[in-house]
Design a protein around this motif. Structure first.
Motif, PDB file in Angstrom:
ATOM      1  N   GLY A 155      -0.791  32.554  11.329  1.00 11.07           N
ATOM      2  CA  GLY A 155      -0.230  32.744   9.997  1.00 11.07           C
ATOM      3  C   GLY A 155       1.234  33.106  10.059  1.00 11.07           C
ATOM      4  N   ASN A 156       1.604  33.866  11.070  1.00 13.76           N
ATOM      5  CA  ASN A 156       2.999  34.194  11.362  1.00 13.76           C
ATOM      6  C   ASN A 156       3.054  34.666  12.808  1.00 13.76           C
ATOM      7  N   VAL A 157       4.259  34.782  13.340  1.00 12.38           N
ATOM      8  CA  VAL A 157       4.393  35.129  14.758  1.00 12.38           C
ATOM      9  C   VAL A 157       3.844  36.519  15.070  1.00 12.38           C
ATOM     10  N   PRO A 158       4.172  37.573  14.310  1.00 12.98           N
ATOM     11  CA  PRO A 158       3.627  38.902  14.636  1.00 12.98           C
ATOM     12  C   PRO A 158       2.100  38.938  14.658  1.00 12.98           C
ATOM     13  N   ALA A 159       1.456  38.264  13.714  1.00 10.38           N
ATOM     14  CA  ALA A 159      -0.010  38.251  13.682  1.00 10.38           C
ATOM     15  C   ALA A 159      -0.564  37.522  14.910  1.00 10.38           C
ATOM     16  N   PHE A 160       0.093  36.464  15.310  1.00  7.01           N
ATOM     17  CA  PHE A 160      -0.351  35.733  16.507  1.00  7.01           C
ATOM     18  C   PHE A 160      -0.165  36.596  17.757  1.00  7.01           C
ATOM     19  N   VAL A 161       0.927  37.321  17.835  1.00  5.71           N
ATOM     20  CA  VAL A 161       1.158  38.205  18.982  1.00  5.71           C
ATOM     21  C   VAL A 161       0.063  39.263  19.054  1.00  5.71           C
ATOM     22  N   ASP A 162      -0.391  39.745  17.902  1.00  6.99           N
ATOM     23  CA  ASP A 162      -1.524  40.676  17.895  1.00  6.99           C
ATOM     24  C   ASP A 162      -2.756  40.024  18.517  1.00  6.99           C
ATOM     25  N   MET A 163      -2.967  38.758  18.227  1.00  7.59           N
ATOM     26  CA  MET A 163      -4.096  38.032  18.818  1.00  7.59           C
ATOM     27  C   MET A 163      -3.934  37.913  20.326  1.00  7.59           C
ATOM     28  N   MET A 164      -2.718  37.710  20.784  1.00  9.94           N
ATOM     29  CA  MET A 164      -2.445  37.652  22.221  1.00  9.94           C
ATOM     30  C   MET A 164      -2.808  38.978  22.893  1.00  9.94           C
ATOM     31  N   ASN A 165      -2.418  40.078  22.268  1.00  8.96           N
ATOM     32  CA  ASN A 165      -2.701  41.389  22.852  1.00  8.96           C
ATOM     33  C   ASN A 165      -4.183  41.743  22.773  1.00  8.96           C
ATOM     34  N   GLU A 166      -4.853  41.275  21.716  1.00  6.27           N
ATOM     35  CA  GLU A 166      -6.304  41.467  21.637  1.00  6.27           C
ATOM     36  C   GLU A 166      -7.007  40.712  22.764  1.00  6.27           C
ATOM     37  N   LYS A 167      -6.525  39.520  23.065  1.00  6.58           N
ATOM     38  CA  LYS A 167      -7.118  38.751  24.162  1.00  6.58           C
ATOM     39  C   LYS A 167      -6.839  39.424  25.497  1.00  6.58           C
ATOM     40  N   SER A 168      -5.667  40.016  25.629  1.00 14.80           N
ATOM     41  CA  SER A 168      -5.352  40.745  26.857  1.00 14.80           C
ATOM     42  C   SER A 168      -6.340  41.875  27.069  1.00 14.80           C
ATOM     43  N   ALA A 169      -6.633  42.606  26.007  1.00 14.90           N
ATOM     44  CA  ALA A 169      -7.598  43.700  26.107  1.00 14.90           C
ATOM     45  C   ALA A 169      -8.988  43.170  26.456  1.00 14.90           C
ATOM     46  N   GLU A 170      -9.358  42.044  25.859  1.00 18.85           N
ATOM     47  CA  GLU A 170     -10.665  41.440  26.130  1.00 18.85           C
ATOM     48  C   GLU A 170     -10.794  41.036  27.598  1.00 18.85           C
ATOM     49  N   LEU A 171      -9.709  40.555  28.177  1.00 19.61           N
ATOM     50  CA  LEU A 171      -9.723  40.139  29.579  1.00 19.61           C
ATOM     51  C   LEU A 171      -9.542  41.316  30.539  1.00 19.61           C
ATOM     52  N   GLY A 172      -9.345  42.508  30.004  1.00 19.26           N
ATOM     53  CA  GLY A 172      -9.197  43.689  30.845  1.00 19.26           C
ATOM     54  C   GLY A 172      -7.839  43.822  31.490  1.00 19.26           C
TER      55      GLY A 172
END
Length: 372
Positions: A155-172
């Motif tokens: 939807g916008n770059v900041p929201a996508f970056v949040d998704m990137m960091n959520e995936k980082s947490a998911e991958l440990g």
């Protein structure tokens, strides 16, 4: 008690294997890469990168770990997570990716002007498939492709970056944080060679389309209104390009990353004789070293004679040549073999451990130097 003896026995066997290697350390499967020089002496291989992390992709064993958990700028290795989030959201089906069209206005481009950012010449409001955006992201490392993906998926770059960091947490990933989708800027954008390795393995194992694109030396994007003949793009990974000095035949590729702050970074994997290794290096020098200027003068046909020397590629060539030439993986204890009788005494729960108890040693996979 049996479990404790099982572990101790396996560790003793490991010590016997590694005792004559000379690089045995707290991490039994982490080596110092060495080679035999012209005088017959075994010496450490020169590695230029600040951070080096190499794993055996078949066993998961860590082979080399030099500052593998040091937090550093990842440059365009950031785009690996951008690709992962895109693929997780849309799936890895090639037809689906080719039928999903994306575009963005100047908000995807404004921050990139006059930065020297790598691009695929995508224009504001140009409609491009998600597949071609993924190709532009991974092959020539196009920064505008990263922002277009971010805006359309998040939807916008900041929201996508949040998704990137959520995936980082998911991958440990404990030492990774993203603040943009392309890696051009370093403020709060950091990772480690170990964490980048985890991202790569996730993408390679889950998405064949990712594996295909990172191994492509070149690619032609589909025609658009702005580019009626399509757009021809070339990989920044010279090791999959047979016309460069860095070409390596066992090389399926992955991704480069370069900024002044990060140095030359690189993630790759290579397969030979049934064995596959992955290496991630970060912080290789940007400028040609003084000693290599002299090498170039002495040998005008060598890579050192070029204006730019890619020390990240040199590191990976040396690592793989060393691994494939030196390391052999063997199962040296059968999981079901009864090795010997062991008398157990003075245990806290001695009543549960009969004398002459037969122990089954768990299998242990190790890398050792073959007899040469």
């Amino acid at each position: 008690m049996k479990n404790k003896l099982r572990v101790i026995s396996a560790l003793l066997c490991a010590v016997l294997i590694f005792a004559d290697i000379g690089s045995f350390s707290a991490s039994a499967l982490s080596f110092v890469p060495t080679a035999v020089d012209a005088d017959g002496e075994r010496r450490d291989i020169k590695l230029y990168s600040e951070c080096v992390y190499m794993v055996n992709m078949d066993s998961g064993d860590v082979i080399v770990d030099i500052n593998g958990e040091k937090e550093v700028p990842p440059a365009s290795l950031t785009k690996l997570m951008t690709a992962v989030v895109l693929l997780d959201e849309l799936g890895g089906d090639e037809s689906t990716l080719k039928n999903r069209m994306m575009s963005a206005g100047t908000e995807a481009f404004d921050e990139l002007y006059d930065t020297g950012a790598a691009t695929a010449d995508i224009q504001p409001n140009e409609s491009v498939s998600a597949y071609d955006l993924l190709a532009a992201l991974l092959i020539p490392s196009a920064c505008e492709a990263a922002n277009i993906i971010a805006i359309n998926v998040g939807g916008n770059v900041p929201a996508f970056v949040d998704m990137m960091n959520e995936k980082s947490a998911e991958l440990g990933l404990k030492h990774t944080h993203f603040s943009n989708a392309h890696g051009l800027f370093t403020q709060q954008n950091f990772s480690t060679a170990k964490d980048i390795s985890t991202i790569c393995r996730y993408a390679l194992n889950k998405y064949p389309v990712f594996r295909e694109l990172v191994g492509s030396p070149s690619f032609t994007m589909a025609p658009t209104d702005y580019h009626p003949r399509g757009t021809y793009i070339v990989s920044t990974d010279y090791m999959i390009n047979e016309f460069t000095d860095y070409y390596y035949t066992n090389w399926p590729g992955i991704k480069t990353g370069t900024t002044e702050a990060a140095g030359r970074c690189f993630a790759s994997y290579a397969t030979f004789d049934g064995m596959t290794y992955m290496a991630v290096t970060m912080g290789a020098p940007m400028e040609k070293l003084p000693e290599d200027i002299k090498k170039g003068e002495e040998d005008p046909d060598s890579m050192y004679a070029d204006d730019v020397v890619y020390y990240n590629f040199i590191d990976h060539i040396n690592l793989y040549e060393w691994a494939f030439d030196t390391l052999v993986q063997k199962d040296f204890i059968n999981e079901f073999s009864e090795v010997r009788d062991v008398k157990v005494g003075y245990g806290k729960k001695a009543r549960l451990c009969k004398p002459q108890t037969r122990l089954r040693i768990q299998p242990y996979v190790a890398c050792e130097y073959p007899h040469r």
